[in-house]
Design a protein around this motif. Sequence first.
Motif, PDB file in Angstrom:
ATOM      1  N   ASP A   1       0.808  -1.217   0.000  1.00  0.00           N
ATOM      2  CA  ASP A   1       0.000   0.000   0.000  1.00  0.00           C
ATOM      3  C   ASP A   1       0.843   1.271   0.000  1.00  0.00           C
ATOM      4  O   ASP A   1       0.417   2.295  -0.517  1.00  0.00           O
ATOM      5  CB  ASP A   1      -0.936   0.005   1.212  1.00  0.00           C
ATOM      6  CG  ASP A   1      -2.164  -0.870   0.977  1.00  0.00           C
ATOM      7  OD1 ASP A   1      -2.505  -1.089  -0.200  1.00  0.00           O
ATOM      8  OD2 ASP A   1      -2.765  -1.326   1.956  1.00  0.00           O
ATOM      9  N   THR A   2       2.022   1.208   0.605  1.00  0.00           N
ATOM     10  CA  THR A   2       2.858   2.414   0.662  1.00  0.00           C
ATOM     11  C   THR A   2       3.846   2.501  -0.498  1.00  0.00           C
ATOM     12  O   THR A   2       4.554   3.492  -0.614  1.00  0.00           O
ATOM     13  CB  THR A   2       3.646   2.450   1.986  1.00  0.00           C
ATOM     14  OG1 THR A   2       4.427   1.251   2.107  1.00  0.00           O
ATOM     15  CG2 THR A   2       2.704   2.560   3.170  1.00  0.00           C
ATOM     16  N   ALA A   3       3.886   1.477  -1.338  1.00  0.00           N
ATOM     17  CA  ALA A   3       4.816   1.508  -2.474  1.00  0.00           C
ATOM     18  C   ALA A   3       4.410   2.599  -3.460  1.00  0.00           C
ATOM     19  O   ALA A   3       3.223   2.871  -3.669  1.00  0.00           O
ATOM     20  CB  ALA A   3       4.830   0.150  -3.177  1.00  0.00           C
ATOM     21  N   GLY A   4       5.407   3.224  -4.052  1.00  0.00           N
ATOM     22  CA  GLY A   4       5.117   4.254  -5.047  1.00  0.00           C
ATOM     23  C   GLY A   4       4.654   3.684  -6.361  1.00  0.00           C
ATOM     24  O   GLY A   4       3.967   4.358  -7.137  1.00  0.00           O
ATOM     25  N   ALA A   5       5.018   2.427  -6.635  1.00  0.00           N
ATOM     26  CA  ALA A   5       4.616   1.789  -7.889  1.00  0.00           C
ATOM     27  C   ALA A   5       3.205   1.242  -7.780  1.00  0.00           C
ATOM     28  O   ALA A   5       2.696   0.970  -6.689  1.00  0.00           O
ATOM     29  CB  ALA A   5       5.590   0.667  -8.235  1.00  0.00           C
ATOM     30  N   LEU A   6       2.572   1.074  -8.936  1.00  0.00           N
ATOM     31  CA  LEU A   6       1.261   0.452  -8.980  1.00  0.00           C
ATOM     32  C   LEU A   6       1.439  -1.047  -8.755  1.00  0.00           C
ATOM     33  O   LEU A   6       2.312  -1.682  -9.366  1.00  0.00           O
ATOM     34  CB  LEU A   6       0.581   0.677 -10.327  1.00  0.00           C
ATOM     35  CG  LEU A   6      -0.013   2.068 -10.601  1.00  0.00           C
ATOM     36  CD1 LEU A   6       1.089   3.102 -10.845  1.00  0.00           C
ATOM     37  CD2 LEU A   6      -0.941   2.020 -11.811  1.00  0.00           C
ATOM     38  N   VAL A   7       0.642  -1.626  -7.870  1.00  0.00           N
ATOM     39  CA  VAL A   7       0.686  -3.060  -7.604  1.00  0.00           C
ATOM     40  C   VAL A   7      -0.712  -3.618  -7.825  1.00  0.00           C
ATOM     41  O   VAL A   7      -1.677  -3.212  -7.169  1.00  0.00           O
ATOM     42  CB  VAL A   7       1.168  -3.375  -6.173  1.00  0.00           C
ATOM     43  CG1 VAL A   7       1.173  -4.883  -5.943  1.00  0.00           C
ATOM     44  CG2 VAL A   7       2.553  -2.798  -5.938  1.00  0.00           C
ATOM     45  N   LEU A   8      -0.797  -4.558  -8.758  1.00  0.00           N
ATOM     46  CA  LEU A   8      -2.077  -5.147  -9.140  1.00  0.00           C
ATOM     47  C   LEU A   8      -1.935  -6.660  -9.083  1.00  0.00           C
ATOM     48  O   LEU A   8      -0.971  -7.220  -9.613  1.00  0.00           O
ATOM     49  CB  LEU A   8      -2.460  -4.710 -10.559  1.00  0.00           C
ATOM     50  CG  LEU A   8      -3.762  -5.264 -11.129  1.00  0.00           C
ATOM     51  CD1 LEU A   8      -4.963  -4.606 -10.462  1.00  0.00           C
ATOM     52  CD2 LEU A   8      -3.815  -5.036 -12.641  1.00  0.00           C
TER      53      LEU A   8
END
Length: 471
Positions: A141-148
């Motif tokens: 949730d805190t990552a700057g990248a999109l995670v799907l």
Amino acid sequence: MASARGIVQALRNPHVWALACLMALFTAIYYGEYLRMSEWMPFGKAFFTASYPHDLHRALFLIPMLHAAARFQLKGAAVISFAVFCIVLPYSIVVSPEADPVMRAVSFIVVASLATVLLGLAQDRWLRLKEERDFISALVDTAGALVLVLDPEGRIVRFNRACERTTGFSSDEVLGKHVWDIFLLPEEVPLAKDVLRGLPDGQLPSKHENYWVTKDGSRRLISWSNTPVLDYQGSIQFVLSTGIDITEQRQAEENMRIYAELVTEAQEEERKRIARELHDDTAQELASLALDMDLLINSPKGLSTTMVNHLEKFRDKADHILRGVRRFSQDLRPSLLEDFGLLVALQWMTEDLSNHYMLSSSVNVIGEPRRLSDHTELVLFRIAQEALSNVRKHARATRATVQLEFSPDKVILTVTDNGQGFEVPKATGDFVRLGKLGIVGMYERARLINGDFAVESEPGKGTRVRVELNS
């Protein structure tokens, strides 16, 4: 000091006091008949007489044992199990009227302790898994990248905050829905479904780019990296995709490409103007000067031998300068390129290199030659010109070859020499640091025509410059 702090923290824990109270109560119940507690407690007869089987009194200790395992995991289960052993065993040895009381007590303690320890292990494992899951969830949730995260049918399982910020959709709005029903452009949906259909065969592309449609209708270009998540049987359970929004980056690259193309066009126009002026003005003036000196040398008025020799030297220098100006004019903007195309211009350039610089040069053609667009031919000519200039100035080579390969959908230009070669840096930007600006210029020109540029070289093994483009 550390153990003292641990004791203080334990005494401050309400669960420790709850366990202590439970242990005291159940110990009183267990020894109640022996201590005649029914005589001095008004409700004691109901609990402290032999009307209940003694095994039932022992079973009460399971409550604090299981509670300790649930709250304090394996360490708490071990401590309470040992305490129960110390409480139960004396009664079984001294007081109990049962046959073989020690074996019954020990059996109970062993079974109860085993159950408690197993519960403690399970609780400890569950807590560790929960901590790991919470950590991964917070990281995602805190990552700057999109995670799907998608299931094999393309339904959204995980949608982190970066995805929410980029698209404007919340997780609740998209979870459980197919990704193509919300984000993909209609023309990209068949490709996405084909990719998911190829999952059982392990044909998942590691990287791809596509546009996502946001909640407000705008489009964002996302660069994805895909990783399959396998179950214990080796089948794909989920697809984990991490993405970077490259919309602004790609737009900046396109703007730079257009700017570079405009600059190149301006440079070529300026080259054309200078070449025309050199040809029409400077070259003509030099030719006229040489002709005047010829007339003066052949004048009927006799000149001294010394004067004639000086004039002939001046005329030879004028002729040499004239040839240099004409060659420079051709280098700036060869008329052959515009009139007859890339192949003829390359042949002229290699012949000039062989004739004037003692460097054996030739052009090889593979496939059926064809004309390309004026812009593409000009860019390829400039790349070959720069590569051959580098060979002449730096390579210490005796042979150079220019090869044009034509296929139905591609054109490949290759310039090869047998010179001293060099160590190719890993990154294109390092060419600037090494002072090899000509190679950087070739790379940038290749990008103008969407070509793939590569340099291959090793010390002592020559250099190979290659440009490949679709046509």
